[in-house]
Design an enzyme around this catalytic site. Structure first.
Site, PDB file in Angstrom:
ATOM      1  N   SER A  29      82.361 -40.138  44.523  1.00  0.00           N
ATOM      2  CA  SER A  29      81.151 -39.572  43.930  1.00  0.00           C
ATOM      3  C   SER A  29      81.189 -39.794  42.430  1.00  0.00           C
ATOM      4  CB  SER A  29      81.077 -38.066  44.228  1.00  0.00           C
ATOM      5  OG  SER A  29      80.058 -37.447  43.474  1.00  0.00           O
ATOM      6  N   TYR A  35      85.605 -29.928  44.113  1.00  0.00           N
ATOM      7  CA  TYR A  35      84.964 -31.103  44.698  1.00  0.00           C
ATOM      8  C   TYR A  35      85.122 -32.314  43.781  1.00  0.00           C
ATOM      9  CZ  TYR A  35      81.303 -34.235  46.403  1.00  0.00           C
ATOM     10  OH  TYR A  35      80.616 -35.332  46.861  1.00  0.00           O
TER      11      TYR A  35
END
Length: 259
Positions: free
Chosen positions: A144, A157
């Site tokens: 990401s 995350y």
């Protein structure tokens, strides 16, 4: 030393395949003629997708319902990879714990780490030796843009995705000369619903999946889909980290404060 050549994969295992980008990976791979092993927690959506792909593309599709945060179930998928190897492993399954780190249950963070990091490493370790031995294969790890910058409101995350990027780039350097392609896919905001209205910051899931597959086939270590995110990448790498932290902190304060 083998030259980097484009690879078309005839078989693939995709995790997190029951919806979102994972389902897009599955459809695109089936359209390219790849036989598939689809892994996700929920058997119902997997079986529905498998029927669609078999009927539309006439490929072989195996369904494996497994929660990869369960060590025993993850071990079953590892054994599947070793016993009946695939040419491409797509580590797409992931989860986050959005919100202030201290305000969320520890279990939420640990579950994300177990899925985003531990399961990804375990499956890669199961698949990669055979690929190296055959001198052919690919691993596509979904990371990401959050792994490239401070991520307040998504601290664990973002940290897991930073791991995925570093892990993938390191493996790329280790095995590229052996004919094996390892790629980290770093999307920004992505619509997982095809019906969502267009937005300049949001990407379509099919476009993200296509960018990742094209990158791993071509042997590129890093893929950043979308012109807007490609343009941001140099700044993330060149701007001093204190400035990045300050900017991310200001955004988080506005979000947390409702401003």
């Amino acid at each position: 030393m083998r030259a980097a050549t484009r690879q078309a994969y005839r078989s693939a295992l995709v995790t997190g395949a029951s919806g979102g980008i994972g389902a897009s990976f599955a459809r695109l791979l089936a359209a390219r003629g790849a036989d598939l092993v689809l892994v996700a927690r929920r058997p119902g959506p997997l079986e529905e997708l498998a029927r669609e792909l078999v009927e539309r593309y006439r490929v072989a599709v195996e369904v494996v319902a497994a929660d990869l945060t369960d060590g025993a179930r993850c071990a079953e998928v590892e054994r599947r990879l070793r016993a009946d190897p695939v040419e491409l492993l797509v580590n797409n399954a992931g989860r986050g714990a959005p919100g202030a780190f201290a305000g969320l249950p520890l279990e939420d963070h640990l579950a994300g780490i177990e899925l985003n990091v531990t399961a990804l490493v375990r499956l890669t370790h199961a698949a990669l030796p055979g690929m190296v031995g055959r001198g052919r294969g690919g691993v596509l790890n979904v990371a990401s843009m959050a792994g490239l910058a401070p991520s307040p409101g998504g601290a664990s995350y973002g940290a897991t995705k930073a791991f995925v990027i570093a892990f993938s780039e390191s493996l790329h350097a280790e095995v590229a000369a052996e004919g094996v392609h390892v790629t980290a896919l770093c999307p920004g905001f992505t619509h997982t619903d095809d019906g969502a209205p267009p937005h300049p910051l949001w990407l379509r899931r099919d476009a993200v999946a296509r960018a990742g597959l094209d990158a791993v086939e071509a042997g590129r270590a890093l893929s950043v889909p979308g012109a807007q995110y490609k343009a941001a990448l140099p700044a993330l790498r060149l701007v001093p980290r204190p400035l990045l932290r300050a900017a991310a902190g200001r955004v988080w304060q506005q979000v947390a404060g409702g401003g």
